[in-house]
Write an enzyme that holds these catalytic residues in place. Structure first.
Site, PDB file in Angstrom:
ATOM      1  CG  ASP A  33      37.269  41.303  48.875  1.00 33.43           C
ATOM      2  OD1 ASP A  33      38.334  41.752  49.276  1.00 33.43           O
ATOM      3  OD2 ASP A  33      37.187  40.726  47.787  1.00 33.43           O
ATOM      4  CG  HIS A  67      36.507  32.200  47.430  1.00 37.65           C
ATOM      5  ND1 HIS A  67      37.439  31.162  47.048  1.00 37.65           N
ATOM      6  CD2 HIS A  67      37.078  33.320  47.701  1.00 37.65           C
ATOM      7  CE1 HIS A  67      38.532  31.518  47.094  1.00 37.65           C
ATOM      8  NE2 HIS A  67      38.452  32.983  47.277  1.00 37.65           N
TER       9      HIS A  67
HETATM   10  N1  ACO Z   1      25.880  36.660  44.683  1.00 40.97           N
HETATM   11  C1  ACO Z   1      25.002  35.991  44.094  1.00 40.97           C
HETATM   12  N2  ACO Z   1      25.114  34.967  43.384  1.00 40.97           N
HETATM   13  C2  ACO Z   1      26.437  34.339  43.487  1.00 40.97           C
HETATM   14  C3  ACO Z   1      27.310  34.886  43.914  1.00 40.97           C
HETATM   15  C4  ACO Z   1      27.050  36.212  44.617  1.00 40.97           C
HETATM   16  N3  ACO Z   1      28.008  36.920  45.144  1.00 40.97           N
HETATM   17  N4  ACO Z   1      28.291  34.160  44.098  1.00 40.97           N
HETATM   18  C5  ACO Z   1      28.112  33.094  43.383  1.00 40.97           C
HETATM   19  N5  ACO Z   1      26.749  33.220  43.020  1.00 40.97           N
HETATM   20  C6  ACO Z   1      26.044  32.096  42.242  1.00 40.97           C
HETATM   21  C7  ACO Z   1      25.961  32.365  40.799  1.00 40.97           C
HETATM   22  O1  ACO Z   1      25.042  33.322  40.425  1.00 40.97           O
HETATM   23  C8  ACO Z   1      25.865  31.035  40.346  1.00 40.97           C
HETATM   24  O2  ACO Z   1      24.360  30.752  40.536  1.00 40.97           O
HETATM   25  P1  ACO Z   1      23.548  29.780  39.567  1.00 40.97           P
HETATM   26  O3  ACO Z   1      24.403  28.455  39.463  1.00 40.97           O
HETATM   27  O4  ACO Z   1      22.317  29.589  39.964  1.00 40.97           O
HETATM   28  O5  ACO Z   1      23.831  30.598  38.005  1.00 40.97           O
HETATM   29  C9  ACO Z   1      26.678  30.230  41.376  1.00 40.97           C
HETATM   30  O6  ACO Z   1      26.544  30.908  42.447  1.00 40.97           O
HETATM   31  C10 ACO Z   1      27.997  29.911  40.975  1.00 40.97           C
HETATM   32  O7  ACO Z   1      28.704  31.253  40.745  1.00 40.97           O
HETATM   33  P2  ACO Z   1      29.729  31.732  39.995  1.00 40.97           P
HETATM   34  O8  ACO Z   1      29.976  32.799  39.767  1.00 40.97           O
HETATM   35  O9  ACO Z   1      29.578  30.561  38.588  1.00 40.97           O
HETATM   36  O10 ACO Z   1      31.126  31.135  40.665  1.00 40.97           O
HETATM   37  P3  ACO Z   1      32.533  31.323  40.424  1.00 40.97           P
HETATM   38  O11 ACO Z   1      33.427  30.191  41.128  1.00 40.97           O
HETATM   39  O12 ACO Z   1      32.826  31.398  38.888  1.00 40.97           O
HETATM   40  O13 ACO Z   1      33.000  32.760  40.755  1.00 40.97           O
HETATM   41  C11 ACO Z   1      33.150  34.387  42.410  1.00 40.97           C
HETATM   42  C12 ACO Z   1      33.313  33.014  42.159  1.00 40.97           C
HETATM   43  C13 ACO Z   1      33.677  35.382  41.187  1.00 40.97           C
HETATM   44  C14 ACO Z   1      33.911  34.809  43.705  1.00 40.97           C
HETATM   45  C15 ACO Z   1      31.622  34.730  42.773  1.00 40.97           C
HETATM   46  O14 ACO Z   1      31.337  33.994  43.781  1.00 40.97           O
HETATM   47  C16 ACO Z   1      31.250  36.200  42.676  1.00 40.97           C
HETATM   48  O15 ACO Z   1      31.115  36.761  41.821  1.00 40.97           O
HETATM   49  N6  ACO Z   1      31.164  36.818  43.878  1.00 40.97           N
HETATM   50  C17 ACO Z   1      31.156  38.314  44.177  1.00 40.97           C
HETATM   51  C18 ACO Z   1      32.437  38.946  43.782  1.00 40.97           C
HETATM   52  C19 ACO Z   1      33.387  38.694  44.781  1.00 40.97           C
HETATM   53  O16 ACO Z   1      32.782  38.869  46.044  1.00 40.97           O
HETATM   54  N7  ACO Z   1      34.459  38.576  44.658  1.00 40.97           N
HETATM   55  C20 ACO Z   1      35.440  38.596  45.570  1.00 40.97           C
HETATM   56  C21 ACO Z   1      36.091  37.011  45.546  1.00 40.97           C
HETATM   57  S1  ACO Z   1      37.189  36.851  46.930  1.00 40.97           S
HETATM   58  C22 ACO Z   1      38.692  37.513  46.397  1.00 40.97           C
HETATM   59  O17 ACO Z   1      38.852  37.855  45.314  1.00 40.97           O
HETATM   60  C23 ACO Z   1      39.606  38.234  47.610  1.00 40.97           C
END
Ligand code: ACO
Length: 381
Positions: A318, A267
């Site tokens: 989710d 998140h």
């Molecule tokens: N699975 C694997 N790795 C992850 C995940 C994940 N679900 N979430 C974050 N990371 C990792 C990234 O790969 C990144 O790693 P790195 O620094 O080694 O490259 C680091 O954690 C930061 O991740 P970002 O995607 O840059 O974080 P951001 O804050 O931009 O994204 C998000 C947040 C979009 C929710 C992300 O965690 C994600 O894509 N999660 C999966 C999709 C999801 O579940 N979305 C629902 C969110 S809640 C809602 O909307 C109700």
């Protein structure tokens, strides 16, 4: 060089950027807790109802019994869709995702609203529109879905609350009290979440002095993607690959090693946990025990352990929503539309707050394109 080092005033994805002031909801990052208008969302989910929550979000205060009764009665009276909306849904391709169907419904609905001609900044008209928008969401979702399945829509039942009426219009028969309570709690947990992508997008839309229905269409389109609301459907598709916690654990390790995004985890705002997920996990596991099917809870536990141990990533709302809805027999393509039914309340609260004190939202950007060159006539290219 990363964009942030090169451009100190630029934050990719607007991470950490303060884009507005709100009184609607608050995430306490230290305690991982979420409050709506100052009230902890767990208390609302446990002791309140989605209708009370929607009233709170729109009006800023919990309703008295008389106010709640009147609000419920108005919601119940506003559930029907005009025939033209049903016709529009009937005309949609059968393979259209329910998120796109519900976007169609709201695009048509706007012009049928009694306050269609009202000024965009008319607060009272916007509150009246908001109630109609919230009231019609479950009808639009279930009518569109049933039509795509070759079934006729089921008319709303004014005696049922939002959660019970959704389940009734989906299945054509009334759900038991426990299922209704679980659905109601999930609607409360999904109702609002500060400056999330879809609420922000809805605010951007109305900040041009556009109308609430246009903002709802924007919100639905933004929620659909799997990095936001669409994650609940993707999480269930992922879970369904596994027959055992061991399989899930091995897959998760491999997914992390190959830098796959695992849906339902992580998140932008929380650091240690998403408190909505903790609450819903308890409920999802309870449903599993009641139904004699604890498999999904065990698989989820295995994935959560690997995600935390390896990356300090935690499930977001989710993840448990996915298997809770699956256990309740909800078709997977309706998981994100259920989020819409709930989030219409948060989106409307945000759009009204924006319009009550409006300023155009228009950020700047850094240009990295070509320098100025002369136009070359087409015959000389
Ligand atoms: N699975 C694997 N790795 C992850 C995940 C994940 N679900 N979430 C974050 N990371 C990792 C990234 O790969 C990144 O790693 P790195 O620094 O080694 O490259 C680091 O954690 C930061 O991740 P970002 O995607 O840059 O974080 P951001 O804050 O931009 O994204 C998000 C947040 C979009 C929710 C992300 O965690 C994600 O894509 N999660 C999966 C999709 C999801 O579940 N979305 C629902 C969110 S809640 C809602 O909307 C109700």
């Amino acid at each position: 060089m990363s964009a942030t080092t090169e451009y100190p005033n630029y934050s990719p994805g607007l991470q950490g950027v303060i884009a507005g002031i709100t009184t609607i909801s608050h995430i306490d990052v230290e305690t991982s807790s979420l409050t709506y208008r100052g009230i902890n969302v767990h208390e609302l989910a446990e002791h309140g109802s989605f209708e009370e929550t929607a009233y709170l979000l729109l009006h800023g205060e919990l309703p008295t019994q008389a106010q709640l009764d009147a609000f419920r009665a108005t919601l119940a009276a506003e559930r029907e869709l005009p025939g033209a909306v049903i016709d529009a849904l009937r005309a949609c391709p059968k393979n259209m995702h329910p998120m796109d169907q519900v976007k169609v419904a709201y695009s048509v609905l706007g012009a049928f609203d009694a306050d269609y001609e009202a000024e965009p900044t008319d607060h009272d008209a916007n509150v009246r529109k908001a109630v109609r928008i919230i009231a019609k969401a479950a009808t639009a979702v279930t009518a569109g879905y049933r039509l795509s399945q070759g079934k006729e829509p089921v008319a709303p039942d004014a005696n049922l609350n939002t959660a019970a009426n959704f389940l009734y219009m989906l299945h054509g028969e009334k759900a038991d009290d426990y299922t209704v309570k679980v659905m109601d709690a999930s609607l409360t947990l999904y109702a609002e979440h500060t400056f999330n992508a879809s609420a922000f997008a809805a605010r951007v839309t109305v900040a041009t002095l556009s109308d609430l229905y246009s903002g709802i269409a924007t919100g639905i389109g933004t929620l659909k993607g799997p990095l936001h609301g669409g994650a609940n459907e993707e999480a269930m598709h992922m879970l369904m690959q596994f027959n055992s916690p061991e399989e899930a654990e091995a897959w998760t390790r491999d997914a992390l090693a190959t830098k796959k995004k695992i849906m339902g985890f992580g998140h932008r705002e929380y650091r240690k946990s998403d408190s909505r997920a903790g609450y819903l996990t308890k409920i999802a596991k309870e449903i599993g025990v009641r139904m004699g099917n604890t498999k999904w809870g065990e698989i989820a536990d295995a994935m959560e352990k690997v995600m935390w141990d390896e990356k300090q990533l935690f499930p977001n709302v989710d993840f448990p929503a996915a298997y809770a809805y699956y256990l309740l027999g909800i078709p997977i393509p309706l998981y994100t539309p259920i989020f819409v039914i709930a989030r219409t309340s948060g989106w409307c609260a945000h759009m009204i707050e924006q319009l009550d004190n409006n300023r155009l939202i228009r950020p700047s950007c850094i240009y990295e394109g070509k320098g100025v060159t002369n136009y070359v006539p087409i015959a000389q290219r």
